[in-house]
Design an enzyme around this catalytic site. Structure first.
Site, PDB file in Angstrom:
ATOM      1  N   HIS A  30       6.657  86.606  31.391  1.00 23.53           N
ATOM      2  CA  HIS A  30       6.843  87.942  31.558  1.00 23.53           C
ATOM      3  C   HIS A  30       5.453  88.969  30.349  1.00 23.53           C
ATOM      4  CE1 HIS A  30      10.479  86.932  29.657  1.00 23.53           C
ATOM      5  NE2 HIS A  30      11.277  88.284  30.075  1.00 23.53           N
ATOM      6  N   GLY A  33      15.109  90.752  31.501  1.00 26.54           N
ATOM      7  CA  GLY A  33      14.599  91.325  32.049  1.00 26.54           C
ATOM      8  C   GLY A  33      14.478  91.405  33.623  1.00 26.54           C
ATOM      9  N   SER A  34      13.879  92.714  33.875  1.00 27.94           N
ATOM     10  CA  SER A  34      14.011  92.808  35.651  1.00 27.94           C
ATOM     11  C   SER A  34      12.422  92.334  36.001  1.00 27.94           C
ATOM     12  CB  SER A  34      14.442  94.123  35.935  1.00 27.94           C
ATOM     13  OG  SER A  34      15.665  94.654  36.081  1.00 27.94           O
ATOM     14  N   GLY A  35      12.103  92.611  36.847  1.00 22.74           N
ATOM     15  CA  GLY A  35      10.592  92.011  37.978  1.00 22.74           C
ATOM     16  C   GLY A  35      10.754  89.824  37.193  1.00 22.74           C
ATOM     17  N   HIS A  36      11.675  89.796  37.654  1.00 23.08           N
ATOM     18  CA  HIS A  36      11.681  87.735  38.041  1.00 23.08           C
ATOM     19  C   HIS A  36      12.601  87.720  39.087  1.00 23.08           C
ATOM     20  CE1 HIS A  36      10.283  87.901  33.886  1.00 23.08           C
ATOM     21  NE2 HIS A  36      11.465  88.421  33.584  1.00 23.08           N
ATOM     22  N   LYS A  46      18.389  83.186  28.603  1.00 22.85           N
ATOM     23  CA  LYS A  46      16.981  82.527  28.320  1.00 22.85           C
ATOM     24  C   LYS A  46      16.244  82.981  27.001  1.00 22.85           C
ATOM     25  CE  LYS A  46      15.483  85.035  31.915  1.00 22.85           C
ATOM     26  NZ  LYS A  46      15.733  85.398  32.447  1.00 22.85           N
ATOM     27  N   ASP A 106      16.860  88.569  24.527  1.00 26.07           N
ATOM     28  CA  ASP A 106      17.836  88.464  25.117  1.00 26.07           C
ATOM     29  C   ASP A 106      19.108  87.578  24.692  1.00 26.07           C
ATOM     30  OD1 ASP A 106      16.955  87.692  28.629  1.00 26.07           O
ATOM     31  OD2 ASP A 106      15.586  88.689  26.743  1.00 26.07           O
TER      32      ASP A 106
END
Ligand SMILES: Nc1ncnc2c1ncn2[C@@H]1O[C@H](COP(=O)(O)OP(=O)(O)O)[C@@H](O)[C@H]1O
Ligand SMILES: Nc1ncnc2c1ncn2[C@@H]1O[C@H](COP(=O)(O)OP(=O)(O)O)[C@@H](O)[C@H]1O
Ligand SMILES: [Mg+2]
Ligand SMILES: [Mg+2]
Ligand SMILES: [Mg+2]
Ligand SMILES: [Mg+2]
Lengths: 356, 210, 356, 210
Positions: free
Chosen positions: A218, A53-56, A104, A109
């Protein structure tokens, strides 16, 4: 919700456009979303690919470059990327020496990378998926989806990326990645929630003097909630959970390239022991300033010294974040000479660079 | 009675509509035991399916479901995207080439579809996932048929069971997916995936009844 | 106020302890507070020293190392350091080739560094103070304390640090520093306030949909308040303010080593012009995630391209922060070949590293 | 009448106490037009001065003031630390070696002290800084002496003028220090440095009256 964004539907695309503009040594694909080294595929070299996911950020796109990842697949914010991205990205970087997916351990994922691996396999691309599941906040693997993949991911991408650069073949890279995972443990704490742009409000609510221990990356709730205590106490809690963690056993699914099917593999991680050499990562969840990370590091260094754990390398900063969340995580990865050599090898990515 | 291709198309359109309507609700369910994105994920996915429907409307039901699968897999992300994607992929294989579905065809669609979810996600009933809605729903549909009921009646039983299964997730402790990290704290919350499953099955019922 | 801290009176000391533990290549003094290269003084080399209030990390301590600063003096949070720190730090790094103080233009810093320069001078140490005053949010120098020193500081420390490493003498380093400052302009925006630990509450209040344009780096209020607009609009506002800024004239006080007194010097910065090569810094105020910075960068790159300003190098990340404040700043520094060569030279510090 | 060394020591102690008492107030004044640290800065500095006083109590007044200057310079930070530090450094030079101060000595102390602030900070009256308190205070003290008043009376005039100068900063637009960045927005707020100056001068008056 106050953020430097344009339309909510473009919160993944717009930063990718910025990455493309800032880093001509990378090639950014917008449809589907992925980032690869501009010089990929590199003849004879195993391609190391990750995603999530994006945001990391900087994970994973910020780690694409010489000596680290060949490609990265960003999903929507906090949402796993989709198999078509991984498939296209894998195709783009495969030189024939194969593709190693570093995954991950989050259900979305895992399932997506499994599907992508199958798709690449059917195209004749040698492929392997290796899981990162290092979050000791998750205690058992039998009654949960298993430990989540957190800070060890960064260390794995660096070490395995260097090995691939040095000519390790697909199986050697996979073995090394598995070893890094089995040698790594992490745990984190959140002081504040973050806000997913599409949701528009904080992912969870924390009282003015509360913190959440064992948080994932998350915004999913952690292990327990408690009043905020001092940095030294927080560092001690996290470090002890990591250092005292007993052997951890789980069954992972790895791809059997010969049989063309998933096989179960039971893996057990040995606990840390006095005399171990480790790489220490003190990581910001995004909104915590560097000074606070160093405050945590000071205590961590002291605890490790007291327990005869030798921190031989360290990394302090925002490397695997949760948007603007305040908090931090600690990762310790035991290293041997092979791993340390690859850690020290030259790397040139937007977020991690030395030696070149 | 058979299910027509138009009804299948209607089903997918109705699913998109009802998931869009319930986007905030589903995302809210995903807050306390997840990462607050289920509604956003699934509405984005089915929205894309609805947009693509006209392009495949003249193809067979299998192709329509395959388009649905591929769209969900590439647009949803997250656990649910892969699982629903797998449902429709397997379902498509189950009804390949068909222009209408008999009761048995619909049964096959559901059965292999649910099998796809289980094969990927490896969840069992009681894990507090969408499987807690799918499995009793499928069983109810099948026993209804076995008892000699019509498709519509069987689908009504199916939806009722899905709804019950959805509600039954509330007292459960999650053992799969993100919610499992909460341990006992996952108790007392309704599973978002089971909820979207109920909504999708209900959309199928409405399409068949229409 | 939720922070990873211990006692409030130790919020500067504790991170310094962490720096000391994490970076054996640095030497950290606790009384008074300063950080120097462990290998300083380096025979024949001009020592480049900076300092300022804490809370802007990695500035300045994170930039101490080979090819950048010889020493850094952290004050209390958002409070200038004191002359005794600068004096002791200057003594510790002076090899005889002299000490160059790079001073952000805030009254406290300026006065303290002036006093420290006098003290070193009376000890026979060749010394010079060069001001950074690049914040175009401040419009005039006659009726204000003059432009504040912000993002250009980072670029100056890198370029002048490399020049000192390459053997420039004190006057050459000072001339180069002055040039970097005259070639650099910055402007920032805050979406949220930060909280100084000793104050315990936000430095200022911003409404739920308000932002503050032209913010300084100490939580001091900016130029104007307005509703939050899109990232593209924010990037456009900041970039245009910088690119359209007219010639800026002010009088700076520089030390006359021969006369042993301060002399007034009038300096005027020329505006940017089409065809200029620039280094672009898109900087986080601390709490803004990298993805949002790249969103800003995407728009900045486009604006520069449209105006024939060539971004030849860039830096995107948290380099000069305001604790956990959300927001960003843009810095553009025109560069010539001399400057670009020093920018590209090897550097090895905790926060900026390449080539080694 | 003279000012004794004990009174000078008392002045510094009283200053520390009153600044500690007003720490939050001064910091709050520094919010809207500064960076919310003036009270914290100045209380930290004078607190350290008070701690160091016993060590120098048997030295001459010049030495005591020099210790004050060095302590403020190394403990306060910020603009005010350097400016008050310079005040006491120059003041110390002005009364070097003295064990008591005549009216003229006190005048010298204040005059060269204020000169030190101006020399470093380059502010003039009307810039909305501590100088707006110091300059009229010094002038009032001097004209009081010229008019033949006693030290105590002159100090009273001095403090009154400082208080008036402090209040007069409210309508001013700042032209020096951090507040100047606000332009017109600095109007309507009392300058924190002028306020601490008033408090310090008032502490001197109280010490002399005690
Ligand atoms: N292993 C699994 N098998 C079946 N369903 C699952 C599994 N893991 C998660 N789910 C379902 O997925 C839902 C969450 O979907 P979503 O929020 O879209 O994805 P994510 O958890 O990746 O954010 C859960 O409510 C649950 O019903
Ligand atoms: N150039 C100057 N000359 C005289 N006084 C000044 C000057 N600049 C600032 N001051 C005084 O310093 C005060 C602020 O002190 P403080 O908050 O401790 O320092 P900083 O502004 O560095 O945070 C202002 O209120 C003002 O009275
Ligand atoms: Mg998700
Ligand atoms: Mg979710
Ligand atoms: Mg200050
Ligand atoms: Mg202040």
């Amino acid at each position: 919700m106050k953020k430097l964004i344009n339309a909510i539907e473009n919160v993944v695309r717009d930063p990718l456009m910025g990455m493309a503009a800032a880093h001509p040594e990378l090639k950014v694909s917008i449809d589907p979303h992925y980032i690869v080294r501009a010089d990929a595929p590199i003849p004879g070299k195993v391609a190391v690919v990750s995603g999530g996911g994006s945001g990391h950020e900087p994970l994973h796109g910020g780690f694409v470059g010489v000596g680290m990842l060949d490609g990265a697949c960003p999903g929507e914010v906090f949402t796993s990327p989709t198999p078509d991205q991984m498939y296209a990205c894998g195709q783009a970087v495969n030189s024939g020496a194969g593709v190693l997916f570093l995954v991950k351990n989050y259900t979305g994922d895992v399932l997506s990378f499994e599907t992508a691996a199958e798709l690449l396999h059917f195209d004749g691309v040698p492929v392997q998926n290796i899981l990162v599941d290092d979050d000791v906040a998750v205690k058992d693997s039998l009654y949960t989806a298993g430990r989540r993949g957190v800070g060890t991911t960064v260390i794995m991408e660096k070490i395995v990326g260097a090995a691939a650069e040095a000519g390790y073949d697909l199986d050697q890279c996979a073995d090394l990645a598995r070893k890094v995972n089995q040698y790594g443990r992490s745990m984190g704490v959140a002081l504040t929630s973050c806000t997913v742009p599409a949701a528009g409000k904080p992912s969870f609510e924390l009282g003015d003097d509360e913190m959440e221990i064992g948080i994932g990356i998350h915004g999913e709730p952690g292990q327990k909630r408690m009043p905020v205590v001092s940095a030294d106490e927080i560092a001690t809690m996290l470090a002890n959970e990591i250092l005292d963690d007993p052997p951890y056993t789980r069954t992972v699914h790895e791809w059997d390239r010969q049989a063309g099917e998933w096989v179960d593999r039971e893996l057990t991680d040995a606990p840390f022991a006095a005399g171990d050499d480790v790489i220490a990562l003190v990581n910001s969840m995004g909104g915590t300033p560097l000074s606070e990370l160093y405050t945590i590091y000071a205590k961590l260094a002291q605890i490790c010294q007291d327990r005869q754990i030798n921190i031989v390398r360290n990394l302090v900063g925002p490397y695997i974040t949760s948007l603007e969340m305040q908090g931090c995580s600690i990762t310790l990865v035991k290293v041997d000479d092979e791993m340390l050599g690859f850690w020290d090898a030259s790397v040139r990515t937007p977020a991690l660079r030395w030696g070149m | 009675m058979t299910v027509t291709k138009a009804q299948i198309i209607d089903w997918l359109g109705k699913s998109a509509a009802v998931l869009e309507e319930n986007k905030a609700y589903l995302t809210e369910l995903d807050g306390p035991i997840g990462d607050s994105d289920h509604g956003v994920n699934i509405a984005r996915g089915f929205g894309a399916v609805a947009e693509n429907l006209p392009d495949v409307a003249d193809q067979d039901i299998g192709s329509i479901l395959k388009m649905t699968a591929m769209t969900l897999m590439s647009k949803v992300g997250g656990a649910s995207g892969m699982l629903y994607g797998n449902f429709f992929l397997r379902a498509a294989m189950g009804v390949n080439g068909k222009e209408t579905l008999s009761a048995d065809d619909l049964n096959k669609l559901l059965e292999v579809g649910v099998g796809g979810i289980v094969q990927r996600g490896r969840a069992v009933v009681g894990d507090k996932t969408m499987i807690d809605a799918w499995t009793p729903a499928l069983a109810a549909f099948q026993s209804s048929l076995t008892a000699g009921r019509e498709i519509t009646a069987a689908m009504r039983a199916c939806v009722d069971a899905a709804e019950q299964g959805m509600k039954d997730t509330i007292p459960l402790q999650a053992r799969k997916g993100r919610a499992s990290y909460l341990g006992e704290r996952s108790i007392g919350h309704q599973d978002p995936g089971a909820t979207s499953t109920y909504l999708i099955l209900n959309a199928l019922l409405e399409a068949i009844e229409a």
